[in-house]
Design a protein around this motif. Structure first.
Motif, PDB file in Angstrom:
ATOM      1  N   ALA A 304       0.820  -1.216   0.000  1.00 14.27           N
ATOM      2  CA  ALA A 304       0.000   0.000   0.000  1.00 14.27           C
ATOM      3  C   ALA A 304       0.851   1.262   0.000  1.00 14.27           C
ATOM      4  CB  ALA A 304      -0.934  -0.009   1.205  1.00 14.27           C
ATOM      5  N   ILE A 305       1.940   1.274   0.787  1.00 16.72           N
ATOM      6  CA  ILE A 305       2.781   2.477   0.871  1.00 16.72           C
ATOM      7  C   ILE A 305       3.465   2.744  -0.467  1.00 16.72           C
ATOM      8  CG2 ILE A 305       4.823   3.471   1.960  1.00 16.72           C
ATOM      9  CD1 ILE A 305       4.065   1.987   4.517  1.00 16.72           C
ATOM     10  N   LYS A 306       3.995   1.676  -1.067  1.00 13.68           N
ATOM     11  CA  LYS A 306       4.680   1.847  -2.357  1.00 13.68           C
ATOM     12  C   LYS A 306       3.705   2.328  -3.430  1.00 13.68           C
ATOM     13  CE  LYS A 306       8.058  -0.874  -3.435  1.00 13.68           C
ATOM     14  NZ  LYS A 306       8.879  -2.043  -3.856  1.00 13.68           N
ATOM     15  N   ARG A 307       2.473   1.789  -3.407  1.00 10.55           N
ATOM     16  CA  ARG A 307       1.476   2.229  -4.385  1.00 10.55           C
ATOM     17  C   ARG A 307       1.133   3.697  -4.191  1.00 10.55           C
ATOM     18  NH1 ARG A 307      -1.374  -2.518  -3.152  1.00 10.55           N
ATOM     19  NH2 ARG A 307      -3.007  -1.270  -2.151  1.00 10.55           N
ATOM     20  N   LYS A 308       1.022   4.113  -2.944  1.00 10.81           N
ATOM     21  CA  LYS A 308       0.675   5.505  -2.665  1.00 10.81           C
ATOM     22  C   LYS A 308       1.776   6.439  -3.141  1.00 10.81           C
ATOM     23  CE  LYS A 308      -1.018   8.502   1.034  1.00 10.81           C
ATOM     24  NZ  LYS A 308      -1.403   8.580   2.465  1.00 10.81           N
ATOM     25  N   ILE A 309       3.034   6.074  -2.897  1.00  7.09           N
ATOM     26  CA  ILE A 309       4.167   6.888  -3.354  1.00  7.09           C
ATOM     27  C   ILE A 309       4.173   6.958  -4.880  1.00  7.09           C
ATOM     28  CG2 ILE A 309       6.690   6.973  -3.510  1.00  7.09           C
ATOM     29  CD1 ILE A 309       6.768   5.756  -0.685  1.00  7.09           C
ATOM     30  N   PHE A 310       3.963   5.814  -5.502  1.00  7.62           N
ATOM     31  CA  PHE A 310       3.976   5.766  -6.968  1.00  7.62           C
ATOM     32  C   PHE A 310       2.914   6.690  -7.549  1.00  7.62           C
ATOM     33  CE2 PHE A 310       2.238   3.958 -10.897  1.00  7.62           C
ATOM     34  CZ  PHE A 310       3.380   3.897 -11.690  1.00  7.62           C
ATOM     35  N   HIS A 311       1.691   6.563  -7.097  1.00  3.98           N
ATOM     36  CA  HIS A 311       0.606   7.354  -7.673  1.00  3.98           C
ATOM     37  C   HIS A 311       0.768   8.843  -7.360  1.00  3.98           C
ATOM     38  CE1 HIS A 311      -1.599   4.008  -9.310  1.00  3.98           C
ATOM     39  NE2 HIS A 311      -1.628   3.384  -8.144  1.00  3.98           N
ATOM     40  N   HIS A 312       1.301   9.162  -6.182  1.00  2.00           N
ATOM     41  CA  HIS A 312       1.527  10.568  -5.839  1.00  2.00           C
ATOM     42  C   HIS A 312       2.521  11.215  -6.807  1.00  2.00           C
ATOM     43  CE1 HIS A 312       2.386  14.225  -3.585  1.00  2.00           C
ATOM     44  NE2 HIS A 312       3.678  13.919  -3.676  1.00  2.00           N
ATOM     45  N   TYR A 313       3.644  10.553  -7.000  1.00  2.00           N
ATOM     46  CA  TYR A 313       4.667  11.158  -7.857  1.00  2.00           C
ATOM     47  C   TYR A 313       4.321  11.043  -9.345  1.00  2.00           C
ATOM     48  CZ  TYR A 313       7.658  12.221  -3.939  1.00  2.00           C
ATOM     49  OH  TYR A 313       8.165  12.771  -2.777  1.00  2.00           O
ATOM     50  N   MET A 314       3.495  10.075  -9.710  1.00  2.00           N
ATOM     51  CA  MET A 314       3.046  10.040 -11.100  1.00  2.00           C
ATOM     52  C   MET A 314       2.102  11.201 -11.385  1.00  2.00           C
ATOM     53  SD  MET A 314       4.713   7.841 -12.691  1.00  2.00           S
ATOM     54  CE  MET A 314       3.868   8.302 -14.186  1.00  2.00           C
ATOM     55  N   GLU A 315       1.365  11.642 -10.382  1.00  2.00           N
ATOM     56  CA  GLU A 315       0.523  12.823 -10.565  1.00  2.00           C
ATOM     57  C   GLU A 315       1.392  14.069 -10.733  1.00  2.00           C
ATOM     58  OE1 GLU A 315      -2.436  15.444 -11.102  1.00  2.00           O
ATOM     59  OE2 GLU A 315      -2.542  13.254 -11.187  1.00  2.00           O
ATOM     60  N   VAL A 316       2.487  14.142  -9.978  1.00  2.00           N
ATOM     61  CA  VAL A 316       3.438  15.244 -10.153  1.00  2.00           C
ATOM     62  C   VAL A 316       4.016  15.212 -11.570  1.00  2.00           C
ATOM     63  CG1 VAL A 316       5.659  16.205  -9.402  1.00  2.00           C
ATOM     64  CG2 VAL A 316       4.023  15.336  -7.698  1.00  2.00           C
ATOM     65  N   ALA A 317       4.396  14.014 -11.998  1.00  2.00           N
ATOM     66  CA  ALA A 317       4.973  13.873 -13.339  1.00  2.00           C
ATOM     67  C   ALA A 317       3.965  14.274 -14.409  1.00  2.00           C
ATOM     68  CB  ALA A 317       5.433  12.435 -13.557  1.00  2.00           C
ATOM     69  N   ARG A 318       2.738  13.854 -14.248  1.00  2.00           N
ATOM     70  CA  ARG A 318       1.714  14.197 -15.238  1.00  2.00           C
ATOM     71  C   ARG A 318       1.526  15.703 -15.332  1.00  2.00           C
ATOM     72  NH1 ARG A 318      -3.144  15.849 -16.062  1.00  2.00           N
ATOM     73  NH2 ARG A 318      -3.374  16.396 -13.877  1.00  2.00           N
ATOM     74  N   ARG A 319       1.686  16.382 -14.204  1.00  2.00           N
ATOM     75  CA  ARG A 319       1.448  17.825 -14.168  1.00  2.00           C
ATOM     76  C   ARG A 319       2.597  18.631 -14.764  1.00  2.00           C
ATOM     77  NH1 ARG A 319       0.612  18.049  -9.147  1.00  2.00           N
ATOM     78  NH2 ARG A 319       2.504  19.114  -8.423  1.00  2.00           N
TER      79      ARG A 319
END
Length: 655
Positions: A304-319
């Motif tokens: 769960a923690i790794k997934r949360k980190i991944f999705h958080h920074y992928m949102e940064v990348a998308r932006r």
């Protein structure tokens, strides 16, 4: 080495000799064999090609003859191309996974008497063709095989081992010391160098005859455009019969002098990609889609923690990721967040994918969905689109660094003129165009007009900045009964962005609504099902599960929401879909060898399903004949569910 005669312009054999003189010790080819990378420098490649060319000459290969080449990407197969060209012959690469009947058509059409085949599998296929499909002909008189494993008890007179042919060549050269250079000097840039067959989306494949000069023009233009150097490393793994591979792995390699790396097998490509770490990379959208699918599957299995980190920074990348890659201004906090994401997510992710060293990556062969395009650029991969065709040496439009648009294929490449016909068809004129279709003057006259423009068959438009946008194949673009433009490929690419959807076929021309066939990705959906304890026995079983339909319905509704935000496409939202009971397959003639959907064939083959979609039915039984890899035929039957999905009112597109 004797100085070359300065006539006849540039040819690939002359470029090979130049590299042998200018950079004799630099690596030209590598191949992974039994887990170990073998390397050949330019001087060694010159020797390999010279002995092979002389051996072919000793066997009777002459100027103007066609040499078929069949197999996976192997250095000796690329050398066979150059060897044929040294003698004034024409290389004819074939798709190595083609069925015997498809291969027989090309061999007969190209009047092939000489073949270089990779291994026992291809040799067996050639003898099947010779004995069963082309009996009594004078074709396939000489079959040269590269890999001798399993060939010990083959004693047909047509067969020769690659190394034995080179031995013949050494003997021939001793008695004809000037032959090799004289043959190269007799060549001309206007000679046909290669014949690449079209995918046959709408009919029988046609042999596209390209000259040395045409492909060298395309190679030089793209090399200068992206500032490629002899220091580049590429991984050559796409079919040698595909125009894209010929441009990147052959033409550009011989013009720039960079290193071509051949993987051990199709199954080891991703591992070999990570080991080589190419600086220059090319793949069709399907490969990038598969990479993304693999990433998403692994993240679903993560904690769960790794997934949360991944999705958080992928949102940064998308932006902000794409803006940073293009050198555009980005705020300090976003820069810091992206730097953290690069350390924790993007860097490790690129390393796993084998893209850490990539300076330039290209995709072509089919339209790539904007979301997929944005994903790779957002994590720092300089992925760009190019637009071209077999008839244009895959060279029409390129995307300049710092001027990337997700919905365009870029600007006309250097030396290329592009204009639109009144009906929106893209027309192209350049020095990098086909000389003719082999033995088809009628077909040649149909695609090249009196002004010298090649009619691509694609529908496009220019935006305000001069970027070309490809809407779809001109023949596939239609209108719905509402008057809205219907571009099926545009819709299908949005669907295929989701890792659970491998293929999609949309229908809507002259209809009141859009409906779709869906192929699930067995690996992605299978992984999803296993984590939820959903048992299944195979593709057909999994495709028919209620849970699978619910999963795909979510994806379709997300696509509809996206289409609703685009006023021109809002009327093309998908109303109904079904999940096909089998994967669309080139062996069943549903796809081309480059994985393009044969729309008309699919529409005719599955007419009963289309009628059910538009007839309001909730299910439809179907039996379908399929061909297996070993040549056997069978039947797949299923009662397919048909479901309705939510559509949306036209929305204002988000900023």
């Amino acid at each position: 080495m004797v100085e070359m005669i300065k006539t006849g312009g540039s040819t690939f054999p002359r470029m090979l000799l130049q590299h042998g003189q200018a950079r004799p010790d630099r690596p030209a080819f590598r191949e992974k064999d039994l887990g170990i990378w073998q390397s050949w420098n330019w001087s060694q490649v010159v020797d390999e090609v010279r002995t092979l060319a002389c051996g072919l000459a000793a066997m009777g290969f002459k100027r103007g003859m066609n040499l078929a080449i069949i197999g996976d990407n192997r250095p000796r197969l690329y050398w066979s191309m150059i060897a044929a060209q040294c003698l004034g012959g024409v290389a004819v690469p074939l798709y190595q996974d083609a069925r015997a009947a498809d291969m027989a058509f090309v061999l007969q059409d190209a009047e092939v008497t000489f073949v270089v085949a990779e291994d026992q599998e291809q040799v067996d296929k050639l003898f099947e063709i010779k004995e069963d499909l082309l009996p009594g002909t004078t074709l396939l008189q000489h079959i040269i095989y590269d890999d001798d494993r399993g060939m010990r008890h083959y004693n047909q007179p047509e067969l020769s081992y690659f190394r034995k042919v080179q031995e013949f060549g050494r003997e021939f050269e001793r008695s004809h010391p000037d032959f090799f250079l004289n043959e190269i000097n007799a060549g001309d840039e206007n000679d046909i160098a290669v014949m690449l067959y079209t995918s046959g989306t709408t009919g029988k494949p046609k042999g596209v005859c390209q000259t040395h000069g045409a492909f060298i023009t395309a190679a030089r233009g793209s090399i200068e455009f992206d500032a490629l150097t002899p220091d580049e490393d590429i991984l050559s793994y796409l079919p040698m019969a595909w125009c894209g591979d010929h441009l990147f792995s052959f033409a550009q390699a011989l013009v720039a002098g960079y290193t071509v790396n051949c993987p051990e097998s199709g199954e080891t490509v991703l591992n070999d990609l990570r080991e080589i770490g190419p600086t220059y990379y090319f793949a069709p959208p399907r490969v990038f889609e598969n990479m993304l699918t693999t990433v998403m599957i692994r993240m679903e299995d993560a904690g769960a923690i790794k997934r949360k980190i991944f999705h958080h920074y992928m949102e940064v990348a998308r932006r902000v990721g794409s803006d940073l890659l293009d050198g555009k201004p980005v705020g300090a906090m976003d820069r810091f967040s992206y730097a953290m994401g690069k350390l924790l997510v993007y860097g490790p992710l690129k390393n796993v994918l084998g893209l850490s060293r990539v300076r330039v990556a290209y995709t072509a062969g089919a339209a790539i969905g904007p979301d997929l395009f944005r994903f790779y650029r957002s994590i720092g991969v300089n992925l760009k689109q190019l637009y071209g065709a077999t008839e244009t040496c895959a060279y029409v439009c390129l995307q300049p660094n710092g001027n990337i648009k997700f919905d365009s294929v870029g600007l006309p490449a250097p030396g290329v003129e592009v204009k639109l016909a009144p009906n929106g068809e893209v027309l192209v004129r350049s020095a990098a165009m086909l000389k003719e279709y082999y033995k088809r003057p009628d077909a040649t006259a149909e695609v090249i007009d009196s002004d010298g423009y090649f009619h691509t068959g694609d529908a496009g438009m220019f935006d305000e900045d001069g970027h070309l946008k490809i809407i779809d194949r001109a023949a596939d673009v239609g209108r719905m009964n509402s008057g809205a433009i219907f571009a099926p490929n545009y819709i299908e690419n949005k669907l295929k962005f989701f890792p659970f959807i491998k293929e999609a076929v949309a229908f809507g021309n002259e209809r009141d609504m859009v409906c779709a066939f869906i192929n699930i990705d067995l690996e992605a959906v299978g992984n999803w099902a296993e984590r939820r304890g959903i048992a299944y026995s195979g593709y057909t079983d999994l495709a028919g599960k209620h849970e699978t339909y619910d999963l795909i319905a979510e994806c379709v509704e997300k696509v509809n929401a996206d289409l609703a935000s685009e006023p021109m496409m809002a009327d093309t939202q998908i109303h109904r879909f079904l999940v096909l009971h089998k994967e669309l397959d080139a062996d069943d003639d549903e796809l081309t060898r480059t994985r393009k959907v044969r729309r008309r064939f699919v529409a005719e083959k599955y007419k009963v399903l289309i009628d059910a979609l538009y007839g309001g039915r909730t299910s439809q039984y179907i039996e379908t004949q399929v061909k297996f890899e070993d040549g056997r035929e069978g039947m797949v039957a299923a009662d397919l569910r048909i479901v309705d999905v939510k559509t949306f009112s036209t929305l204002k597109k988000a900023a």
